[in-house]
Write a protein that holds these residues in place. Sequence first.
Motif, PDB file in Angstrom:
ATOM      1  N   LEU A 115       4.333   0.976  44.577  1.00 39.08           N
ATOM      2  CA  LEU A 115       3.872   1.262  45.979  1.00 39.08           C
ATOM      3  C   LEU A 115       4.533   0.230  46.944  1.00 39.08           C
ATOM      4  O   LEU A 115       4.555   0.243  48.007  1.00 39.08           O
ATOM      5  CB  LEU A 115       2.457   0.835  46.005  1.00 39.08           C
ATOM      6  N   MET A 116       5.536  -0.407  46.382  1.00 36.30           N
ATOM      7  CA  MET A 116       6.347  -1.696  47.318  1.00 36.30           C
ATOM      8  C   MET A 116       7.447  -0.879  48.420  1.00 36.30           C
ATOM      9  O   MET A 116       7.775   0.157  47.824  1.00 36.30           O
ATOM     10  CB  MET A 116       7.258  -2.242  46.454  1.00 36.30           C
ATOM     11  N   PRO A 117       7.247  -1.208  49.717  1.00 42.78           N
ATOM     12  CA  PRO A 117       8.135  -0.773  50.528  1.00 42.78           C
ATOM     13  C   PRO A 117       9.345  -1.568  50.529  1.00 42.78           C
ATOM     14  O   PRO A 117       9.635  -2.537  49.916  1.00 42.78           O
ATOM     15  CB  PRO A 117       7.355  -1.269  51.987  1.00 42.78           C
ATOM     16  N   ILE A 128      11.520 -10.662  47.856  1.00 45.50           N
ATOM     17  CA  ILE A 128      10.452 -11.921  47.518  1.00 45.50           C
ATOM     18  C   ILE A 128       9.386 -11.325  46.568  1.00 45.50           C
ATOM     19  O   ILE A 128       8.969 -11.741  45.813  1.00 45.50           O
ATOM     20  CB  ILE A 128      10.185 -12.548  48.540  1.00 45.50           C
ATOM     21  N   LEU A 129       8.831 -10.304  47.204  1.00 49.35           N
ATOM     22  CA  LEU A 129       7.538  -9.814  46.510  1.00 49.35           C
ATOM     23  C   LEU A 129       8.030  -9.227  45.234  1.00 49.35           C
ATOM     24  O   LEU A 129       7.246  -9.389  44.247  1.00 49.35           O
ATOM     25  CB  LEU A 129       6.892  -8.639  47.535  1.00 49.35           C
ATOM     26  N   LEU A 130       8.865  -8.370  45.220  1.00 44.93           N
ATOM     27  CA  LEU A 130       9.576  -8.122  43.713  1.00 44.93           C
ATOM     28  C   LEU A 130       9.673  -9.051  42.863  1.00 44.93           C
ATOM     29  O   LEU A 130       9.533  -8.931  41.823  1.00 44.93           O
ATOM     30  CB  LEU A 130      10.889  -7.255  44.073  1.00 44.93           C
ATOM     31  N   VAL A 131      10.107 -10.367  43.111  1.00 48.85           N
ATOM     32  CA  VAL A 131      10.517 -11.382  42.431  1.00 48.85           C
ATOM     33  C   VAL A 131       9.098 -11.856  41.704  1.00 48.85           C
ATOM     34  O   VAL A 131       8.752 -11.907  40.620  1.00 48.85           O
ATOM     35  CB  VAL A 131      10.991 -12.442  43.077  1.00 48.85           C
ATOM     36  N   ILE A 132       7.999 -11.906  42.591  1.00 49.84           N
ATOM     37  CA  ILE A 132       6.846 -12.564  42.213  1.00 49.84           C
ATOM     38  C   ILE A 132       6.176 -11.500  41.128  1.00 49.84           C
ATOM     39  O   ILE A 132       5.594 -11.938  40.264  1.00 49.84           O
ATOM     40  CB  ILE A 132       5.696 -12.548  43.410  1.00 49.84           C
ATOM     41  N   LEU A 133       6.380 -10.181  41.650  1.00 54.40           N
ATOM     42  CA  LEU A 133       5.675  -9.125  40.483  1.00 54.40           C
ATOM     43  C   LEU A 133       6.593  -9.171  39.395  1.00 54.40           C
ATOM     44  O   LEU A 133       5.869  -8.851  38.132  1.00 54.40           O
ATOM     45  CB  LEU A 133       5.784  -7.563  41.322  1.00 54.40           C
ATOM     46  N   ARG A 134       7.889  -9.409  39.404  1.00 49.74           N
ATOM     47  CA  ARG A 134       8.637  -9.347  38.031  1.00 49.74           C
ATOM     48  C   ARG A 134       8.114 -10.744  37.325  1.00 49.74           C
ATOM     49  O   ARG A 134       8.106 -10.480  35.920  1.00 49.74           O
ATOM     50  CB  ARG A 134       9.941  -9.357  38.271  1.00 49.74           C
ATOM     51  N   ILE A 135       7.858 -11.610  37.796  1.00 48.21           N
ATOM     52  CA  ILE A 135       7.473 -13.040  37.038  1.00 48.21           C
ATOM     53  C   ILE A 135       6.299 -12.828  36.497  1.00 48.21           C
ATOM     54  O   ILE A 135       5.824 -13.146  35.224  1.00 48.21           O
ATOM     55  CB  ILE A 135       7.542 -14.028  38.122  1.00 48.21           C
TER      56      ILE A 135
END
Length: 465
Positions: A115-117, A128-135
């Motif tokens: 769902l990420m833009p 930045i959000l992608l990094v958080i989710l990946r962690i």
Amino acid sequence: MTNITHAPPADHAKHERTPKERRLALASSFLGSTVEYYDFLLYAAAAGLVFPQLFFANIDPRLGTMLSFVILLTGYLSRPIGSMAFGHFGDKYGRKNVLVITLLTMGLVSISIGLMPSSQVIGAAAPILLVILRIIQGIAIGGEWAGATLMAMENSTAKNKGFGASIAIAGGPAGAILSTLVLAVFAQMSGDNFANPEQYFVTDWGWRVPFLFSAAIVIVGLFMRANVKESPEFEAARRAGKVHTGVPLVRMLKEAPRELVLGALAGMAGLFVQGLQGSFMVPYIVNATADTASPVSRSTALMMVTVGSAFAIFVMPALAALSDRLGRRRVMLAGGLVSIVGIWIVFNMIDSGDPTKIWLGMVLLVCVVQPAQYGPIGAFISEKFVPELRYTGSGITYQAASILGAGTAPLVATRFVTPETGLTPLAIIISGLFVVSSLAIFFSKETAHHMSHAERFTETNLFKG
């Protein structure tokens, strides 16, 4: 040094496992691992094909790809955190409930990624959000691998522990099949709308659907895991008063540091090859053949990984079953030799430019070179630790191997492979890694046939019938 023997428990009858219960435990471990690796490897495949243009569109494409792989690496770096956290609770309170949490977490993260833009919509907040989710994703799978492997192995009979552990391990290629197949299908169906960042969810919906599809298979996995009984070996250790005594991580580092190092090095080479398959090799093939008479499309390259993974599902348990008869070390050392020779053969095929040879080379890379030494890895690592330390010990060991291997593989390959050199530098690196892994296996103790009288007595009663 760790002692792999443990005393027979009292009151065996309460913890007997029928053949039906053992099959359910194996099936749930396989399905749960498949779901987890579907989610995790889906990101790896998208990291090379999709994320550079979605989240790093305004920089040099090669740098964008490198940054995408750096984010991929953060998932591997966070895995040991998951191993320590979930391993702590898995060793103190049991495997079952921990596995339900890891599975649910993976599913929620994948849906969120879907769902990420893109960065064109929310700017720098997107990567930045992608990094958080990946962690978070890495933390979840850090707790998943050991738990699924142990539930399968500890519910298996004494003579089939390698095979049992490999059923959970086979969830890796099964997850790779699902992730690459679904991604290939939607790459074909969506066409120009696969990863075009012009309009959120209108021109870039193709890559999103495979991530959202995770919700359906997570529900099935949760249902399976909810109906599995706790590990009999953990129950035996709990009745013997060996759990709830101290911090498992501290005990493991104190009692078995050598086993951790040797286990991590032993799994490193096979995981390095695994880390290349979807993230680096697929875009490499697509780009290398772009100007040839017979270019390979994105969906075709993904299908090569899918076919190879389908064979690997059977190759890994076969090698693990062989290690139950011949010993882990013997089978894995022979597999290392096969992988060293095989990597040069398959890379020569892939660099030939011939579509038929590329197909065969990629399939052999996935179903022979990668699993040849890796097939028995589940039991090889897990048997290094006693049941009350096994979740923590095997989890951290495997995740350390993942960081050294799969986590760094795309970055190393991107750094050293160029159109002029082809895959030769990578073949040299991989050969060296298999030498190191083989040395670690050689200096490890054989555990396949080293079960004590007490342990045999325990399992005879736990698994009768």
